[in-house]
Design an enzyme around this catalytic site. Structure first.
Site, PDB file in Angstrom:
ATOM      1  N   GLY A  25       0.780  -1.231   0.000  1.00 49.74           N
ATOM      2  CA  GLY A  25       0.000   0.000   0.000  1.00 49.74           C
ATOM      3  C   GLY A  25       0.818   1.292   0.000  1.00 49.74           C
ATOM      4  O   GLY A  25       1.918   1.380  -0.565  1.00 49.74           O
ATOM      5  N   TYR A  56     -12.223   2.889  13.279  1.00 45.73           N
ATOM      6  CA  TYR A  56     -11.255   3.407  12.308  1.00 45.73           C
ATOM      7  C   TYR A  56     -11.159   4.933  12.378  1.00 45.73           C
ATOM      8  O   TYR A  56     -10.054   5.492  12.516  1.00 45.73           O
ATOM      9  CB  TYR A  56     -11.603   2.961  10.884  1.00 45.73           C
ATOM     10  CG  TYR A  56     -10.570   3.471   9.893  1.00 45.73           C
ATOM     11  CD1 TYR A  56      -9.264   2.985   9.912  1.00 45.73           C
ATOM     12  CD2 TYR A  56     -10.886   4.489   8.984  1.00 45.73           C
ATOM     13  CE1 TYR A  56      -8.299   3.478   9.043  1.00 45.73           C
ATOM     14  CE2 TYR A  56      -9.928   4.981   8.110  1.00 45.73           C
ATOM     15  CZ  TYR A  56      -8.640   4.478   8.145  1.00 45.73           C
ATOM     16  OH  TYR A  56      -7.677   4.979   7.300  1.00 45.73           O
TER      17      TYR A  56
HETATM   18  N1  LIG Z   1      -5.628   4.093   1.286  1.00 49.16           N
HETATM   19  C1  LIG Z   1      -6.325   5.155   1.652  1.00 49.16           C
HETATM   20  O1  LIG Z   1      -7.195   5.657   0.923  1.00 49.16           O
HETATM   21  C2  LIG Z   1      -6.064   5.793   2.979  1.00 49.16           C
HETATM   22  C3  LIG Z   1      -6.827   6.907   3.318  1.00 49.16           C
HETATM   23  C4  LIG Z   1      -6.594   7.534   4.542  1.00 49.16           C
HETATM   24  C5  LIG Z   1      -5.603   7.070   5.382  1.00 49.16           C
HETATM   25  N2  LIG Z   1      -4.883   5.966   5.018  1.00 49.16           N
HETATM   26  C6  LIG Z   1      -3.865   5.496   5.972  1.00 49.16           C
HETATM   27  O2  LIG Z   1      -2.662   5.195   5.282  1.00 49.16           O
HETATM   28  C7  LIG Z   1      -2.023   4.073   5.911  1.00 49.16           C
HETATM   29  C8  LIG Z   1      -1.748   3.005   4.889  1.00 49.16           C
HETATM   30  O3  LIG Z   1      -2.986   2.627   4.287  1.00 49.16           O
HETATM   31  P1  LIG Z   1      -3.037   1.623   3.057  1.00 49.16           P
HETATM   32  O4  LIG Z   1      -4.251   1.949   2.290  1.00 49.16           O
HETATM   33  O5  LIG Z   1      -1.736   1.572   2.410  1.00 49.16           O
HETATM   34  O6  LIG Z   1      -3.314   0.240   3.835  1.00 49.16           O
HETATM   35  P2  LIG Z   1      -2.895  -1.238   3.455  1.00 49.16           P
HETATM   36  O7  LIG Z   1      -2.661  -1.388   2.008  1.00 49.16           O
HETATM   37  O8  LIG Z   1      -3.894  -2.123   4.134  1.00 49.16           O
HETATM   38  O9  LIG Z   1      -1.471  -1.410   4.179  1.00 49.16           O
HETATM   39  C9  LIG Z   1      -1.409  -1.381   5.559  1.00 49.16           C
HETATM   40  C10 LIG Z   1      -0.011  -1.736   5.984  1.00 49.16           C
HETATM   41  O10 LIG Z   1       0.016  -1.720   7.431  1.00 49.16           O
HETATM   42  C11 LIG Z   1       0.569  -2.934   7.857  1.00 49.16           C
HETATM   43  N3  LIG Z   1       0.105  -3.332   9.186  1.00 49.16           N
HETATM   44  C12 LIG Z   1      -1.154  -3.570   9.606  1.00 49.16           C
HETATM   45  N4  LIG Z   1      -1.133  -3.962  10.895  1.00 49.16           N
HETATM   46  C13 LIG Z   1       0.159  -3.965  11.284  1.00 49.16           C
HETATM   47  C14 LIG Z   1       0.827  -4.286  12.483  1.00 49.16           C
HETATM   48  N5  LIG Z   1       0.173  -4.715  13.568  1.00 49.16           N
HETATM   49  N6  LIG Z   1       2.167  -4.147  12.547  1.00 49.16           N
HETATM   50  C15 LIG Z   1       2.865  -3.749  11.446  1.00 49.16           C
HETATM   51  N7  LIG Z   1       2.296  -3.458  10.278  1.00 49.16           N
HETATM   52  C16 LIG Z   1       0.953  -3.568  10.195  1.00 49.16           C
HETATM   53  C17 LIG Z   1       0.164  -3.953   6.808  1.00 49.16           C
HETATM   54  O11 LIG Z   1       0.979  -5.092   6.906  1.00 49.16           O
HETATM   55  P3  LIG Z   1       0.450  -6.572   6.540  1.00 49.16           P
HETATM   56  O12 LIG Z   1       0.697  -6.736   5.067  1.00 49.16           O
HETATM   57  O13 LIG Z   1       1.310  -7.446   7.395  1.00 49.16           O
HETATM   58  O14 LIG Z   1      -1.005  -6.651   6.886  1.00 49.16           O
HETATM   59  C18 LIG Z   1       0.411  -3.130   5.546  1.00 49.16           C
HETATM   60  O15 LIG Z   1       1.766  -3.131   5.229  1.00 49.16           O
HETATM   61  C19 LIG Z   1      -2.951   3.618   7.039  1.00 49.16           C
HETATM   62  O16 LIG Z   1      -2.505   4.197   8.252  1.00 49.16           O
HETATM   63  C20 LIG Z   1      -4.291   4.203   6.649  1.00 49.16           C
HETATM   64  O17 LIG Z   1      -5.115   4.463   7.770  1.00 49.16           O
HETATM   65  C21 LIG Z   1      -5.093   5.315   3.850  1.00 49.16           C
END
Ligand SMILES: NC(=O)c1ccc[n+]([C@@H]2O[C@H](COP(=O)([O-])OP(=O)(O)OC[C@H]3O[C@@H](n4cnc5c(N)ncnc54)[C@H](OP(=O)(O)O)[C@@H]3O)[C@@H](O)[C@H]2O)c1
Length: 315
Positions: free
Chosen positions: A24, A183
């Protein structure tokens, strides 16, 4: 100044750690920072996925300086071990608080310490990590003669902060759990932590800066396929592409944390998000009043210290 994500400032000589960087937004943040010349540390809970991400960055970025270190932000022992490993380094110029549970469970779940799981992962683990790693960032700030950019801590906030509220009287959602509240509440808490951290760093005369950003609305179906990192199904691509007007790929979602780490003109007062709110180049955005409120930050801080079982070394 118009920020160009395709023409980043040189980050050679800087060491930057990113939590949850195997997939991500975190992965693309790592790849883009490596492309700018930074030495990047991917702090991830699954070492196989972490190594796949490291290999992908090495394939895609010539001469990338990149490595993985174990970190499960929901596990205190793992956080402490990762912090110790970061403290041993010669320098640490940045820490990006990216790891997160994005799809919160439908029913309330706790970590092994009894804390609500989404809060524990998205906020408490990061709070504990920053408290422990801060001396490494401080040391780097002090060692630099005249740093163009001092060490930075970047927190990944969210537009979800606009659609929820922080329940300081029920932070762990024991009385009012829903997946959305978990969330959005966790993201408000992380933003409030980032802003409160900045106030405390400034009051302490620290050379470290805390910045908060949000990545808009970034989906994997709109993201380039990368072996070992991102392989959405055809159905996922189809559905996500139907939302193309208001979504972007996670490679573009990474632009805001990358700018927060590399733009010398930014200060801790800035809050970045995509130009068209959910997508686009990162520009100044407006955080919710609740997350920026000093009163909220001051009330939240001791709750985080208690729940994370971690006194924070800033008054
Ligand atoms: N995508 C969006 O539109 C969006 C919008 C607003 C905010 N965000 C924020 O941006 C960040 C990344 O989002 P994303 O969309 O890239 O999410 P994502 O694709 O689900 O990736 C999340 C990452 O966090 C890791 N993770 C989850 N639990 C963990 C733990 N206990 N210890 C270590 N790593 C952990 C996951 O690892 P695993 O592969 O091991 O699960 C993965 O590498 C998040 O904080 C999210 O709230 C995203």
């Amino acid at each position: 100044m118009v920020w160009n994500p395709a023409d980043l400032p040189d980050a050679q000589g800087r060491t930057i750690a990113i939590t949850g960087a195997n997939a991500g937004v975190g992965y693309f943040t790592a790849e883009q920072l490596a492309g700018a010349g930074a030495h990047v540390i991917l702090a991830c809970r699954d070492q196989e996925r972490a190594e796949a991400a490291v290999a992908a960055i090495r394939r895609r970025v010539r001469g990338a300086r990149v490595e993985a270190t174990p970190l499960d932000v929901a596990d205190r022992a793992s956080v402490d071990a990762a912090a110790d490993a970061l403290l041993e380094r010669d320098r640490l110029d940045g820490l990006i608080l990216n790891a997160g549970v994005v799809h919160a469970p439908r029913t309330r779940r706790s970590d092994r310490y009894g804390n609500e799981l989404v809060l524990a992962t998205n906020v408490l683990g990061h709070f504990r990590l920053v408290a422990r790693v801060l001396p490494a960032l401080e040391r780097t700030a002090e060692a630099a003669a005249e740093p163009v950019i001092g060490p930075r801590i970047v927190s990944l906030g969210s537009l979800a902060t606009r659609l929820g509220r922080l329940r300081l009287d029920d932070l762990q959602l024991e009385r009012s759990y829903s997946s959305w509240r978990a969330y959005s509440g966790s993201k408000i808490a992380l933003q409030a932590f980032g802003f409160e951290l900045e106030r405390r760093l400034r009051a302490a005369g620290s050379g470290v800066t805390s910045l908060v950003v949000h990545p808009g609305y970034s989906t994997s179906g709109r993201t380039p396929g990368i072996r070992g990192v991102n392989h959405p199904s055809r159905a996922k691509r189809f559905v996500d592409n139907l939302q193309a007007a208001w979504t972007q790929g996670k490679d573009h979602g990474a632009w805001a944390p990358v700018r927060a780490m590399l733009d010398p003109a930014l200060t801790g007062d800035d809050y970045l998000g995509p130009l068209a709110r959910t997508k686009g180049i990162p520009v100044q955005a407006h955080p919710t009043r609740a997350s920026r409120s000093p009163r909220t930050g001051a009330r939240l801080w001791p709750l985080l210290e208690a729940a994370a079982a971690q006194p924070f070394p800033l008054p």
